[in-house]
Design a protein around this motif. Structure first.
Motif, PDB file in Angstrom:
ATOM      1  N   ASN A  11      12.136 -21.745  -9.688  1.00 48.35           N
ATOM      2  CA  ASN A  11      11.974 -23.194  -9.585  1.00 48.35           C
ATOM      3  C   ASN A  11      12.914 -23.961 -10.504  1.00 48.35           C
ATOM      4  N   GLN A  12      13.477 -23.314 -11.515  1.00 51.51           N
ATOM      5  CA  GLN A  12      14.445 -23.988 -12.380  1.00 51.51           C
ATOM      6  C   GLN A  12      15.762 -24.235 -11.659  1.00 51.51           C
ATOM      7  N   VAL A  13      16.045 -23.493 -10.614  1.00 45.40           N
ATOM      8  CA  VAL A  13      17.331 -23.586  -9.934  1.00 45.40           C
ATOM      9  C   VAL A  13      17.500 -24.929  -9.244  1.00 45.40           C
ATOM     10  N   ASN A  14      16.541 -25.350  -8.446  1.00 41.14           N
ATOM     11  CA  ASN A  14      16.708 -26.556  -7.646  1.00 41.14           C
ATOM     12  C   ASN A  14      16.937 -27.827  -8.477  1.00 41.14           C
ATOM     13  N   PRO A  15      16.145 -28.105  -9.490  1.00 45.57           N
ATOM     14  CA  PRO A  15      16.405 -29.302 -10.285  1.00 45.57           C
ATOM     15  C   PRO A  15      17.766 -29.259 -10.980  1.00 45.57           C
ATOM     16  N   VAL A  50      19.549 -25.042   0.012  1.00 44.48           N
ATOM     17  CA  VAL A  50      18.675 -24.962  -1.166  1.00 44.48           C
ATOM     18  C   VAL A  50      17.217 -24.943  -0.722  1.00 44.48           C
ATOM     19  N   LEU A  51      16.851 -25.831   0.184  1.00 45.72           N
ATOM     20  CA  LEU A  51      15.472 -25.887   0.665  1.00 45.72           C
ATOM     21  C   LEU A  51      15.104 -24.639   1.471  1.00 45.72           C
ATOM     22  N   ALA A  52      16.036 -24.144   2.275  1.00 45.53           N
ATOM     23  CA  ALA A  52      15.755 -22.972   3.106  1.00 45.53           C
ATOM     24  C   ALA A  52      15.624 -21.699   2.275  1.00 45.53           C
ATOM     25  N   SER A  53      16.302 -21.636   1.137  1.00 41.06           N
ATOM     26  CA  SER A  53      16.308 -20.401   0.350  1.00 41.06           C
ATOM     27  C   SER A  53      15.376 -20.436  -0.857  1.00 41.06           C
ATOM     28  N   ARG A  54      14.736 -21.555  -1.103  1.00 42.36           N
ATOM     29  CA  ARG A  54      13.967 -21.701  -2.342  1.00 42.36           C
ATOM     30  C   ARG A  54      12.774 -20.765  -2.462  1.00 42.36           C
ATOM     31  N   ASP A  55      12.208 -20.319  -1.356  1.00 42.72           N
ATOM     32  CA  ASP A  55      11.059 -19.420  -1.422  1.00 42.72           C
ATOM     33  C   ASP A  55      11.450 -17.950  -1.244  1.00 42.72           C
ATOM     34  N   LYS A  56      12.736 -17.689  -1.228  1.00 45.31           N
ATOM     35  CA  LYS A  56      13.206 -16.320  -1.034  1.00 45.31           C
ATOM     36  C   LYS A  56      13.600 -15.710  -2.373  1.00 45.31           C
ATOM     37  N   GLU A  57      13.276 -14.444  -2.543  1.00 46.66           N
ATOM     38  CA  GLU A  57      13.698 -13.730  -3.744  1.00 46.66           C
ATOM     39  C   GLU A  57      15.167 -13.352  -3.654  1.00 46.66           C
ATOM     40  N   VAL A  58      15.597 -12.949  -2.452  1.00 49.35           N
ATOM     41  CA  VAL A  58      16.991 -12.585  -2.212  1.00 49.35           C
ATOM     42  C   VAL A  58      17.427 -13.131  -0.861  1.00 49.35           C
ATOM     43  N   GLU A  64      24.923 -16.635   1.241  1.00 45.63           N
ATOM     44  CA  GLU A  64      25.275 -17.196  -0.071  1.00 45.63           C
ATOM     45  C   GLU A  64      26.741 -17.611  -0.114  1.00 45.63           C
ATOM     46  N   ILE A  65      27.600 -16.814   0.511  1.00 39.11           N
ATOM     47  CA  ILE A  65      29.030 -17.144   0.552  1.00 39.11           C
ATOM     48  C   ILE A  65      29.253 -18.429   1.347  1.00 39.11           C
ATOM     49  N   HIS A  66      28.576 -18.559   2.480  1.00 37.59           N
ATOM     50  CA  HIS A  66      28.698 -19.782   3.284  1.00 37.59           C
ATOM     51  C   HIS A  66      28.272 -20.993   2.452  1.00 37.59           C
ATOM     52  N   PHE A  67      27.169 -20.855   1.746  1.00 35.18           N
ATOM     53  CA  PHE A  67      26.692 -21.916   0.857  1.00 35.18           C
ATOM     54  C   PHE A  67      27.711 -22.207  -0.246  1.00 35.18           C
ATOM     55  N   LEU A  68      28.282 -21.148  -0.822  1.00 33.46           N
ATOM     56  CA  LEU A  68      29.256 -21.321  -1.893  1.00 33.46           C
ATOM     57  C   LEU A  68      30.477 -22.088  -1.401  1.00 33.46           C
ATOM     58  N   PHE A  69      30.938 -21.796  -0.185  1.00 31.16           N
ATOM     59  CA  PHE A  69      32.072 -22.538   0.375  1.00 31.16           C
ATOM     60  C   PHE A  69      31.735 -24.030   0.503  1.00 31.16           C
ATOM     61  N   SER A  70      30.513 -24.350   0.913  1.00 28.43           N
ATOM     62  CA  SER A  70      30.100 -25.758   1.002  1.00 28.43           C
ATOM     63  C   SER A  70      30.097 -26.413  -0.366  1.00 28.43           C
ATOM     64  N   TYR A  71      29.573 -25.707  -1.347  1.00 30.24           N
ATOM     65  CA  TYR A  71      29.536 -26.239  -2.711  1.00 30.24           C
ATOM     66  C   TYR A  71      30.958 -26.450  -3.245  1.00 30.24           C
ATOM     67  N   ALA A  97      20.520 -12.946  -5.397  1.00 31.08           N
ATOM     68  CA  ALA A  97      19.553 -13.987  -5.724  1.00 31.08           C
ATOM     69  C   ALA A  97      20.102 -15.309  -5.201  1.00 31.08           C
ATOM     70  N   PRO A  98      19.272 -16.112  -4.536  1.00 29.94           N
ATOM     71  CA  PRO A  98      19.759 -17.385  -3.993  1.00 29.94           C
ATOM     72  C   PRO A  98      20.385 -18.266  -5.066  1.00 29.94           C
TER      73      PRO A  98
END
Length: 186
Positions: A11-15, A50-58, A64-71, A97-98
């Motif tokens: 939960n520290q990740v999202n904020p 972020v919302l789609a992955s927040r409840d996932k452990e991995v 993650e790479i697709h997300f990283l490219f967006s970021y 880890a997300p």
């Protein structure tokens, strides 16, 4: 108790991510409104992940790479040619880890000088069943007050829960390197 601790760490990740993104957007609104609109659109795509992955452990490394490219797109709007990022993780099958990779790129951006004279270079690649995030090291003279040092510690603690191998942090020869163990695809 361990599960409660793990959930607290996740939960520290999202904020952390949202706070830094909104700070970046605040600066961009005053500089270039057209870029700010593009930034907002891309930020909405990023936050969807972020919302789609927040409840996932991995998550799958591919996601993650697709997300990283967006970021990275968001950050390159902000920094242009002063930020050089190379992501060399094609055909790698792993779980991660997300948001771990994004947080490490974000930390490199937050803690290092980024200028025309001293562009920040970040490389993300794999070797020996590990993901390596390496950046040139030129620390900012003054670190922003909002920096609480939670990002790297959060990643280390999450990986302690997920994997028997620890995250390695190496600082040498003008580089800062974080080595994340790959998590086997199940």
């Amino acid at each position: 108790s361990m599960e409660a601790q793990y959930n607290n760490l996740k939960n520290q990740v999202n904020p952390h991510f949202l706070f830094n993104s909104l700070n970046a957007l605040t600066n961009l609104v005053y500089q270039d409104q057209d870029k700010a609109v593009k930034f907002i659109k891309q930020l909405s795509e990023v936050y969807r992940y972020v919302l789609a992955s927040r409840d996932k452990e991995v998550v799958q490394l591919e996601e993650e790479i697709h997300f990283l490219f967006s970021y990275v797109f968001l950050q390159q709007i902000r920094f242009g040619d002063k930020l050089k990022i190379s992501i060399e993780l094609s055909d790698v099958k792993s779980m991660v880890a997300p948001m771990a990779l994004q947080m490490l790129v974000e930390n490199a951006i937050k803690h290092n000088e980024i200028s025309e004279d001293h562009p920040l270079t970040i490389r993300v690649y794999n070797r020996d069943k590990k993901i390596i995030i390496e950046n040139s090291l030129r620390r900012k003279a003054v670190l922003a007050e909002d920096s609480q040092g939670l990002g790297l510690e959060n990643i280390k603690q999450r990986y302690e829960f997920l994997n028997k191998h620890k995250v390695e942090v190496i600082e040498a020869e003008g580089k800062f390197v974080v080595v994340i163990p790959m998590i086997e695809v199940v």
